[in-house]
Write an enzyme that holds these catalytic residues in place. Structure first.
Site, PDB file in Angstrom:
ATOM      1  N   GLU A  37       1.901  13.155  -1.883  1.00  0.00           N
ATOM      2  CA  GLU A  37       2.977  12.687  -2.758  1.00  0.00           C
ATOM      3  C   GLU A  37       4.341  13.207  -2.306  1.00  0.00           C
ATOM      4  O   GLU A  37       5.332  12.490  -2.353  1.00  0.00           O
ATOM      5  CB  GLU A  37       2.708  13.074  -4.209  1.00  0.00           C
ATOM      6  CG  GLU A  37       1.552  12.320  -4.840  1.00  0.00           C
ATOM      7  CD  GLU A  37       1.725  10.798  -4.773  1.00  0.00           C
ATOM      8  OE1 GLU A  37       2.866  10.333  -4.724  1.00  0.00           O
ATOM      9  OE2 GLU A  37       0.709  10.104  -4.760  1.00  0.00           O
ATOM     10  N   TYR A 120       8.108  11.174 -11.466  1.00  0.00           N
ATOM     11  CA  TYR A 120       7.137  10.350 -10.746  1.00  0.00           C
ATOM     12  C   TYR A 120       6.004  11.199 -10.168  1.00  0.00           C
ATOM     13  O   TYR A 120       4.814  10.915 -10.376  1.00  0.00           O
ATOM     14  CB  TYR A 120       7.785   9.538  -9.594  1.00  0.00           C
ATOM     15  CG  TYR A 120       6.707   9.092  -8.645  1.00  0.00           C
ATOM     16  CD1 TYR A 120       5.856   8.053  -8.994  1.00  0.00           C
ATOM     17  CD2 TYR A 120       6.437   9.791  -7.468  1.00  0.00           C
ATOM     18  CE1 TYR A 120       4.785   7.693  -8.188  1.00  0.00           C
ATOM     19  CE2 TYR A 120       5.379   9.444  -6.659  1.00  0.00           C
ATOM     20  CZ  TYR A 120       4.557   8.396  -7.016  1.00  0.00           C
ATOM     21  OH  TYR A 120       3.499   8.061  -6.240  1.00  0.00           O
ATOM     22  N   ASP A 138       6.852   4.295 -10.066  1.00  0.00           N
ATOM     23  CA  ASP A 138       7.541   4.391  -8.780  1.00  0.00           C
ATOM     24  C   ASP A 138       8.245   3.071  -8.490  1.00  0.00           C
ATOM     25  O   ASP A 138       8.210   2.134  -9.290  1.00  0.00           O
ATOM     26  CB  ASP A 138       6.552   4.728  -7.664  1.00  0.00           C
ATOM     27  CG  ASP A 138       5.827   3.483  -7.205  1.00  0.00           C
ATOM     28  OD1 ASP A 138       5.459   2.676  -8.072  1.00  0.00           O
ATOM     29  OD2 ASP A 138       5.648   3.308  -5.993  1.00  0.00           O
TER      30      ASP A 138
END
Length: 291
Positions: A37, A120, A138
């Site tokens: 991520e 996010y 996102d």
DNA sequence: CAGCCGTGGAG
DNA sequence: TCTCCAAGGCT
């Protein structure tokens, strides 16, 4: 077509069309997912694959990374871009080692408190690694929803309250289902409902899509901000940091001058790199990556 | 909160 | 070539 039908179709599409990404494998740990991520923030999937594999092999746990010098994290980041992410990932790993018993925390608030983890990324980790129900909003999901539900080619620059409310309406109640929707809607945005040339002929929900029904009208909102790069401080910082990454020993002022001749900009950028903690003074006219 | 923070590939 | 933009976060 109601929302649950959209969800069902997108999830079924995902089951058939999803890319085989290593951080989605069954044996991927929360840490591996967290690393992905960080790397995927503003960086395309195909450029992340290689560095991700090296990274998680070298530092298989948060503690392993925390125990390494921050500069090694910056070096291993390579040319992924936005190297402050590497530093923040190292800082996050340190916080996990020191405050979470070396385990990536499950709680959304604990995740949000980590450096480099915003709304996010916190939701993504909680959803993908721990199968919780969160709004994972996102750029892909935002674009999908703006087209399907609002008939707009692109979402607004920053998420609004109304947009979040809309997205929540699509979020399934059951956590496992919500997690599947999150990853599936992201994948649809990445592979089919793309920004540039959407492949509507391959989309499972065209019959529910307002934008498609209205003939795919062009973006009529505020002009999308271009980025620009040549001659910017970002390019200068990148050039300076590349010199640091390529050397195992401190570099000299002369090395940096060779990488960026213009003195005032070079000085300003070096100072900003030091302020960020990406570069540290290492003696008289010497500079190095942080320890 | 608008602007800043890297890099490279696709159209 | 040039423009766009890619799983954002921080100040």
């Amino acid at each position: 077509m109601d929302r649950s039908t959209v969800v069902r179709r997108v999830v079924r599409w995902y089951d058939q069309e999803a890319r085989d990404l290593p951080w989605r494998h069954r044996d991927a740990t929360p840490w591996m997912i967290m690393v992905s991520e960080f790397m995927l923030q503003q960086t395309p999937v195909e450029r992340v694959r290689g560095p991700w594999a090296s990274w998680v092999e070298r530092w298989p746990t948060p503690t392993a990374l925390a125990d390494a010098p921050a500069g090694e994290a910056v070096r291993a980041w390579g040319r992924l871009g936005y190297p402050r992410r590497a530093l923040r990932l190292h800082q996050a790993a340190t916080a996990i080692r020191d405050h979470h018993d070396g385990q990536v925390p499950r709680g959304i608030d604990d995740l949000l408190a980590l450096p480099g983890v915003g709304s996010y990324t916190a939701a993504a980790i909680a959803s993908f690694a721990f199968r919780q129900r969160h709004l994972v909003l996102d750029t892909n999901v935002r674009r999908v929803l703006s087209r399907v539900a609002q008939g707009r080619a692109h979402p607004d620059p920053t998420p609004t309250r109304a947009e979040r409310d809309l997205a929540v309406e699509f979020l399934p109640t059951r956590p496992e289902r919500a997690a599947r929707w999150a990853v599936a809607s992201m994948e649809l945005g990445a592979l089919v409902c793309t920004a540039r040339s959407p492949r509507c002929e391959a989309c499972p929900v065209t019959s529910a899509c307002v934008w498609y029904a209205e003939g795919r009208p062009a973006w009529d909102g505020p002009p999308r901000r271009g980025q620009g790069y040549d001659g910017t401080d970002r390019q200068c910082r990148g050039a300076l940091l590349a010199v640091l990454r390529s050397s195992d020993e401190p570099v000299t002022d002369a090395d940096l001058e060779a990488a960026w001749p213009e003195a005032s900009q070079r000085d300003r950028c070096l100072a900003s790199l030091v302020a960020d903690g990406l570069v540290v003074p290492a003696g008289d006219a010497l500079w190095s990556l942080p320890r």
